[in-house]
Enzyme design. Sequence first.
Site, PDB file in Angstrom:
ATOM      1  N   SER A  75     -10.222 -29.789 -31.748  1.00 67.47           N
ATOM      2  CA  SER A  75      -9.523 -28.580 -32.196  1.00 67.47           C
ATOM      3  C   SER A  75      -8.685 -28.877 -33.434  1.00 67.47           C
ATOM      4  O   SER A  75      -8.080 -27.974 -33.996  1.00 67.47           O
ATOM      5  CB  SER A  75      -8.624 -28.044 -31.076  1.00 67.47           C
ATOM      6  OG  SER A  75      -7.587 -28.969 -30.798  1.00 67.47           O
ATOM      7  N   TYR A  86     -21.384 -19.330 -27.365  1.00 69.41           N
ATOM      8  CA  TYR A  86     -20.063 -19.818 -27.765  1.00 69.41           C
ATOM      9  C   TYR A  86     -19.307 -18.749 -28.549  1.00 69.41           C
ATOM     10  O   TYR A  86     -19.753 -18.325 -29.634  1.00 69.41           O
ATOM     11  CB  TYR A  86     -20.184 -21.107 -28.601  1.00 69.41           C
ATOM     12  CG  TYR A  86     -20.732 -22.297 -27.823  1.00 69.41           C
ATOM     13  CD1 TYR A  86     -20.911 -22.249 -26.445  1.00 69.41           C
ATOM     14  CD2 TYR A  86     -21.071 -23.482 -28.467  1.00 69.41           C
ATOM     15  CE1 TYR A  86     -21.410 -23.328 -25.730  1.00 69.41           C
ATOM     16  CE2 TYR A  86     -21.571 -24.577 -27.759  1.00 69.41           C
ATOM     17  CZ  TYR A  86     -21.742 -24.479 -26.388  1.00 69.41           C
ATOM     18  OH  TYR A  86     -22.238 -25.549 -25.690  1.00 69.41           O
TER      19      TYR A  86
END
Length: 325
Positions: free
Chosen positions: A286, A54
């Site tokens: 997010s 990631y």
Amino acid sequence: MNYRRLGSAGLKLSELSLGSWVTYGGQVGEEVAVKCMSIAYDQGVNFFDSAEAYAGGKAEIVMGNVFKKLGWARESIVVSSKVFWGGDGPNDEGLSRKHIYEACRKSLKRLQLDYLDLFFCHRPDPNTPIEETVRAMDYLVHQGKILYWGTSEWSAADIMRAHELAREYDLTPPQMEQPQYNMLHRERVEKEYLPLYREIGLGTTIWSPLASGLLSGKYAKGIPPGSRATLPGYEWLRKNTLSPHNIEKAKQLEPIARDLECTLPQFALAWCLKNPNVSTVITGASRPEQVTENMKALEIAPRLDSAVLERIETILGNNPQKSQD
Ligand code: NDP
């Protein structure tokens, strides 16, 4: 928050958990991560998911800094990482003993931890014998570097093979799988893995419960600025997931969410929670507001009774139990 066992293991995971793919170290920085992880933790989330791949390791760095900054007791959290895509060199990827050993050490360093609770083989590796991978994972368990190991997007046959090898050689067997699971993607979790829940007590930590945000309904009128589908490198999302067919399904589900007096993302997460073979639903966010909104799915899940589930099936038309093969 409710806690579920990781399959047959004694470890308990919060029903909703939080992951770092796309977001930490890429789309958003540490400030947002601190807020998102704090909200989740305060709601009882104990499981935080990451991977060496990631943001090229930056997601783990962000998570590690947040753990340090917030000073949570190590016993109060379950932390995972995954090995497979570690870099460009011939031995920087895959599931060889060498890469598994090195990836684990590097992840621990980035996360600033002494051990990982869960360590996943991020994909199957056709270039490494399964026995080599099982032995490497068993070695890390004995070293105290990981507590449980598992797979992500492996076939049922390969998981079973790993399990049999572990039993045959008295090694630690895989305990969990991390598959994609959402209203639009059901086959593996609802059909292929069924024997594994019964026979080996497999736990599942499922990913992309909102199909990368599609099942939030936000793409109904085009692509909103700042959303995942606008990010460079996510053209595949626009091409595959955001198909007219999928967008239409999300639209058709809206009235059911309205009837249940919740938002579409809450409804879509609640649907995942209804599956008893799901150990935890890994959410992504997010923005802090999304975490707050998504955590309320816990209250919605009990409202999905058999009549509601039947209404959903009629719209989805993809129940794997009803397919011909
Ligand atoms: P989701 O399908 O839930 O997508 C999360 C994204 O959807 C958010 O980042 C946000 O994107 C949008 N979103 C979330 N909540 C809302 C809301 N309430 N309203 C509107 N938009 C919302 O999960 P992910 O795809 O992020 O997967 C979750 C986790 O699973 C990952 O973080 C990772 O840990 C794991 N994973 C594992 C994989 C594996 O191979 N093992 C693969 C993929 C993920 P935005 O705001 O940017 O549009």
